[in-house]
Design an enzyme around this catalytic site. Structure first.
Site, PDB file in Angstrom:
ATOM      1  NE  ARG A 137      -3.702   0.107   2.224  1.00  0.00           N
ATOM      2  CZ  ARG A 137      -4.507   0.480   3.209  1.00  0.00           C
ATOM      3  NH1 ARG A 137      -4.631  -0.278   4.278  1.00  0.00           N
ATOM      4  NH2 ARG A 137      -5.171   1.598   3.127  1.00  0.00           N
ATOM      5  CE1 TYR A 155     -11.807  13.505  -4.850  1.00  0.00           C
ATOM      6  CE2 TYR A 155     -11.733  14.900  -2.901  1.00  0.00           C
ATOM      7  CZ  TYR A 155     -12.122  13.721  -3.525  1.00  0.00           C
ATOM      8  OH  TYR A 155     -12.820  12.772  -2.823  1.00  0.00           O
ATOM      9  N   PRO A 156      -7.236  17.820  -4.389  1.00  0.00           N
ATOM     10  CG  PRO A 156      -6.337  19.987  -4.518  1.00  0.00           C
ATOM     11  CD  PRO A 156      -7.224  19.021  -5.266  1.00  0.00           C
ATOM     12  CG  MET A 157      -8.690  16.240   1.103  1.00  0.00           C
ATOM     13  SD  MET A 157     -10.047  15.102   1.556  1.00  0.00           S
ATOM     14  CE  MET A 157     -10.718  15.892   3.009  1.00  0.00           C
ATOM     15  CG  ASN A 158      -6.584  22.192   3.182  1.00  0.00           C
ATOM     16  OD1 ASN A 158      -5.594  21.579   2.817  1.00  0.00           O
ATOM     17  ND2 ASN A 158      -6.781  23.478   2.923  1.00  0.00           N
ATOM     18  CD  GLN A 194      -8.508   5.683   0.356  1.00  0.00           C
ATOM     19  OE1 GLN A 194      -8.806   6.865   0.405  1.00  0.00           O
ATOM     20  NE2 GLN A 194      -8.026   5.052   1.418  1.00  0.00           N
TER      21      GLN A 194
END
Ligand code: 76R
Length: 248
Positions: free
Chosen positions: A130, A144-147, A184
Site C-alpha cells: 500500500r 483532488y486536493p483537500m484539507n 483510493q
C-alpha cells in the site's frame, strides 16, 4: 496538546497536469511531430520499465474539460527521482508542445487511526504494497486536493485522537463499501504542497466517483471538516490512445 496521528510514508508522488498547445502542434511539420512522438514514446517506455522493476509507478490519463489535457501521475522512492523525470520530460521535443496546467507534490500516506498496531508495519508485505503501490490501469482517474478544517468550532487538529479515530472509522466504513469499485490512494502533502492531502481515485466507472464522494459529503469527517480543491477527472491513456489523441 493533541496527539498527532502517526503516519507511514511510502513513495513520493508527482501529479503533472499538462495541456497541449494545439496551435503549435498543428503548425509543426510531419517530421517534427514524428520526433516529438518518438521522444514521448521513449518516456512512456522508460516509465513502464521502472514500474516493471518495481522501482516506482506511473499512470497516464487524459483529462476531460479545460483544466488540462492529460496527467502523468508518478510515484518514486525519492523527490530527486521525481525531479529528474520531470526535467527529462521537459527537455523532450514533445514537451515543447505542452503547457503546464497544474502539479501536485505529495507522498503516499497511511495513518494509524485504524491500524492494528502490533509489530513493525514496514515488515508487513501488505502494508508495503500500500505504501509502494503499482497504480491501477482503471478506465478512469479522479484527483483532488483537500484539507481538514481549522475553524474555531470545527478544528480537526484540536480534536482528541479518540474523536478523530471514531470519525475515521465511519469514513473507512463508507470507503470500504466501495471495495472492488474504487481504489483510493491517499497522499499526504502537509509541508509539501498547498493542500494537506491529495486524493486519487481509480475506477472503471466514473459514476462510482460521484456516488462515493457524494456519500462521504454526509459523513462527519467530510461534512464538517472537509475542504476541497479542484477536481480533475479523466480517461486511461496507453501509448496507442495517446497517439490517437494527438493525431491531426
Ligand atoms: O486506509 C484505510 O483503508 C483505512 C481507512 C481509511 C483511512 C485512514 C480510509 C478509507 N481513508 C483514510 C484516510 Mn479515505 N478517502 C478520502 C476521500 O471526498 C471526500 O469527502 C474525502 C476524499 C475519499 C473519497 C476517500 C476514500 N481518507 C483518509 C485521509 C487522511 C485523513 C487523516 O489522516 O486525517 C483522507 C484525507 C481521506 C480522504 N477512504 C477509505 C476512501 C475509501 C474508498 C476508503 C476505503 C479503502 C479500502 O478499504 O480499500
Amino acid at each position: 496538546m493533541n496527539e498527532a496521528a502517526l503516519t507511514l510514508e511510502g513513495w513520493y508522488a508527482l501529479h503533472d497536469f499538462r495541456s497541449m498547445n494545439w496551435t503549435a502542434w498543428r503548425a509543426a511539420d510531419d517530421e517534427e511531430r514524428a520526433v516529438a512522438l518518438e521522444e514521448l514514446h521513449a518516456c512512456l517506455q522508460e516509465w513502464s520499465s521502472v514500474e516493471e522493476a518495481k522501482n516506482g509507478s506511473t499512470a497516464v490519463y487524459s483529462i476531460v474539460g479545460q483544466k488540462a489535457d492529460f496527467v502523468f501521475m508518478h510515484l518514486r522512492e525519492t523527490l530527486e527521482e521525481l525531479n529528474a523525470l520531470e526535467n527529462a520530460f521537459n527537455k523532450t521535443t514533445f514537451a515543447k508542445y505542452t503547457v503546464k496546467s497544474y502539479s501536485y507534490v505529495s507522498v503516499v500516506e497511511l495513518s494509524n487511526y485504524l491500524a492494528s498496531g502490533d509489530g513493525d508495519p514496514k515488515a508487513n508485505p501488505e502494508v508495503m504494497a500500500r505504501l509502494q503501490p503499482i497504480l491501477p490501469k482503471s478506465k478512469h482517474i479522479c484527483f483532488y486536493p483537500m484539507n481538514k478544517k481549522r475553524d474555531l468550532s470545527d478544528n480537526w487538529y484540536m480534536l482528541s485522537m479518540d474523536d478523530r479515530r471514531a470519525m475515521m472509522r465511519s469514513h473507512g466504513l463508507i470507503g470500504r463499501s466501495y471495495a472492488g469499485k474504487v481504489k483510493q490512494i491517499i497522499t499526504g502533502s502537509v509541508g509539501l504542497d498547498d493542500w494537506e492531502w491529495g486524493v486519487t481515485l481509480f475506477s472503471d466507472d466514473a459514476l462510482h466517483f460521484k456516488k462515493l464522494v457524494y456519500e462521504m459529503r454526509f459523513d462527519e469527517v467530510s461534512a464538517r471538516f472537509g475542504e476541497f480543491g479542484s477536481f480533475y477527472v479523466g480517461n486511461l491513456l496507453n501509448e496507442q490512445l495517446f497517439e490517437e489523441m494527438l493525431r491531426l
